[in-house]
Write a protein that holds these residues in place. Structure first.
Motif, PDB file in Angstrom:
ATOM      1  N   PHE A  57     -38.349   5.128   3.743  1.00  0.00           N
ATOM      2  CA  PHE A  57     -37.954   3.727   3.629  1.00  0.00           C
ATOM      3  C   PHE A  57     -39.091   2.952   2.967  1.00  0.00           C
ATOM      4  CE2 PHE A  57     -39.611   4.841   7.788  1.00  0.00           C
ATOM      5  CZ  PHE A  57     -40.695   3.992   7.919  1.00  0.00           C
ATOM      6  N   ARG A  58     -38.847   1.678   2.701  1.00  0.00           N
ATOM      7  CA  ARG A  58     -39.858   0.768   2.140  1.00  0.00           C
ATOM      8  C   ARG A  58     -40.430  -0.091   3.253  1.00  0.00           C
ATOM      9  NH1 ARG A  58     -40.847   2.485  -3.102  1.00  0.00           N
ATOM     10  NH2 ARG A  58     -38.887   3.364  -3.802  1.00  0.00           N
ATOM     11  N   GLY A  68     -50.025   5.274   7.850  1.00  0.00           N
ATOM     12  CA  GLY A  68     -50.939   6.340   7.431  1.00  0.00           C
ATOM     13  C   GLY A  68     -51.994   6.634   8.478  1.00  0.00           C
ATOM     14  N   HIS A  69     -52.466   5.601   9.158  1.00  0.00           N
ATOM     15  CA  HIS A  69     -53.485   5.784  10.201  1.00  0.00           C
ATOM     16  C   HIS A  69     -52.894   6.311  11.502  1.00  0.00           C
ATOM     17  CE1 HIS A  69     -56.785   4.173   7.916  1.00  0.00           C
ATOM     18  NE2 HIS A  69     -56.077   3.100   7.608  1.00  0.00           N
ATOM     19  N   LEU A  70     -51.651   5.949  11.792  1.00  0.00           N
ATOM     20  CA  LEU A  70     -51.018   6.376  13.039  1.00  0.00           C
ATOM     21  C   LEU A  70     -50.702   7.870  13.045  1.00  0.00           C
ATOM     22  CD1 LEU A  70     -48.583   3.394  13.682  1.00  0.00           C
ATOM     23  CD2 LEU A  70     -50.547   4.042  15.089  1.00  0.00           C
ATOM     24  N   GLY A  71     -50.317   8.409  11.892  1.00  0.00           N
ATOM     25  CA  GLY A  71     -49.941   9.820  11.851  1.00  0.00           C
ATOM     26  C   GLY A  71     -48.585  10.051  12.495  1.00  0.00           C
ATOM     27  N   ASP A  72     -48.353  11.287  12.947  1.00  0.00           N
ATOM     28  CA  ASP A  72     -47.052  11.665  13.500  1.00  0.00           C
ATOM     29  C   ASP A  72     -46.517  10.652  14.490  1.00  0.00           C
ATOM     30  OD1 ASP A  72     -46.421  13.965  12.144  1.00  0.00           O
ATOM     31  OD2 ASP A  72     -47.057  15.331  13.728  1.00  0.00           O
ATOM     32  N   PRO A  73     -45.260  10.262  14.358  1.00  0.00           N
ATOM     33  CA  PRO A  73     -44.218  10.805  13.493  1.00  0.00           C
ATOM     34  C   PRO A  73     -44.134  10.119  12.126  1.00  0.00           C
ATOM     35  CG  PRO A  73     -43.218   9.216  14.944  1.00  0.00           C
ATOM     36  CD  PRO A  73     -44.703   9.287  15.312  1.00  0.00           C
ATOM     37  N   TYR A  74     -45.093   9.245  11.809  1.00  0.00           N
ATOM     38  CA  TYR A  74     -45.058   8.494  10.550  1.00  0.00           C
ATOM     39  C   TYR A  74     -45.803   9.228   9.448  1.00  0.00           C
ATOM     40  CZ  TYR A  74     -44.178   5.005  14.126  1.00  0.00           C
ATOM     41  OH  TYR A  74     -43.677   4.339  15.208  1.00  0.00           O
ATOM     42  N   GLY A  85     -42.390   6.914   5.785  1.00  0.00           N
ATOM     43  CA  GLY A  85     -41.323   7.694   6.387  1.00  0.00           C
ATOM     44  C   GLY A  85     -41.638   8.027   7.823  1.00  0.00           C
ATOM     45  N   MET A  86     -40.662   8.668   8.438  1.00  0.00           N
ATOM     46  CA  MET A  86     -40.771   8.992   9.853  1.00  0.00           C
ATOM     47  C   MET A  86     -40.027  10.299  10.112  1.00  0.00           C
ATOM     48  SD  MET A  86     -39.545   6.395  12.802  1.00  0.00           S
ATOM     49  CE  MET A  86     -39.941   6.650  14.508  1.00  0.00           C
ATOM     50  N   LEU A  87     -40.646  11.171  10.886  1.00  0.00           N
ATOM     51  CA  LEU A  87     -39.963  12.379  11.333  1.00  0.00           C
ATOM     52  C   LEU A  87     -38.947  11.980  12.397  1.00  0.00           C
ATOM     53  CD1 LEU A  87     -43.003  14.778  11.702  1.00  0.00           C
ATOM     54  CD2 LEU A  87     -41.175  14.941   9.999  1.00  0.00           C
ATOM     55  N   LEU A  88     -37.785  12.614  12.358  1.00  0.00           N
ATOM     56  CA  LEU A  88     -36.730  12.343  13.323  1.00  0.00           C
ATOM     57  C   LEU A  88     -36.558  13.559  14.222  1.00  0.00           C
ATOM     58  CD1 LEU A  88     -34.120  10.812  10.851  1.00  0.00           C
ATOM     59  CD2 LEU A  88     -35.739   9.586  12.326  1.00  0.00           C
TER      60      LEU A  88
END
Length: 121
Positions: A57-58, A68-74, A85-88
């Motif tokens: 997404f935007r 970018g700093h948060l990491g998974d799931p982003y 994006g995000m892992l589902l």
């Protein structure tokens, strides 16, 4: 390894949010499914060769940096300054996904359409 099809339950959750947005159209993508307003992509969901499912997404540039700093799931899309994006998976917060996709729509849509949308807090 082949990319898996997006599960119908995931598509249904995304359709509830994206289908309610003005002039937001669903279509088959090079893999998976995408939603567009005009010629601008709002969201793209697909299965990866690693068998994980993702939605892209935007987002506003400062949010992209935060993802970018948060990491998974982003994750951040390397080819776009406003792409994330995000892992589902079974732990996905679908309320958050709906908010992220609504924001993405408002970024991509013409202002006459974005103004019709109630954005999440």
């Amino acid at each position: 390894m082949a990319r898996p099809d997006v599960p119908p339950a995931v598509l249904e959750r995304l359709r509830r949010t994206l289908g309610a947005l003005p002039e937001c159209e669903e279509e088959a993508a090079w893999t998976g499914v995408r939603w567009r307003v005009g010629r601008a992509t709002v969201a793209h969901v697909f299965g990866g060769e690693d068998q994980l499912f993702r939605v892209t997404f935007r987002a506003e540039p400062d949010e992209v940096m935060a993802f970018g700093h948060l990491g998974d799931p982003y994750f951040v899309l390397g080819w776009s300054g406003d792409g994330a994006g995000m892992l589902l998976d079974e732990a996905t917060d679908w309320t958050e996904v709906a908010e992220l996709l609504t924001d993405s729509y408002c970024i991509q849509a013409p202002s006459r359409l974005a103004e019709q949308v109630e954005r999440p807090g």
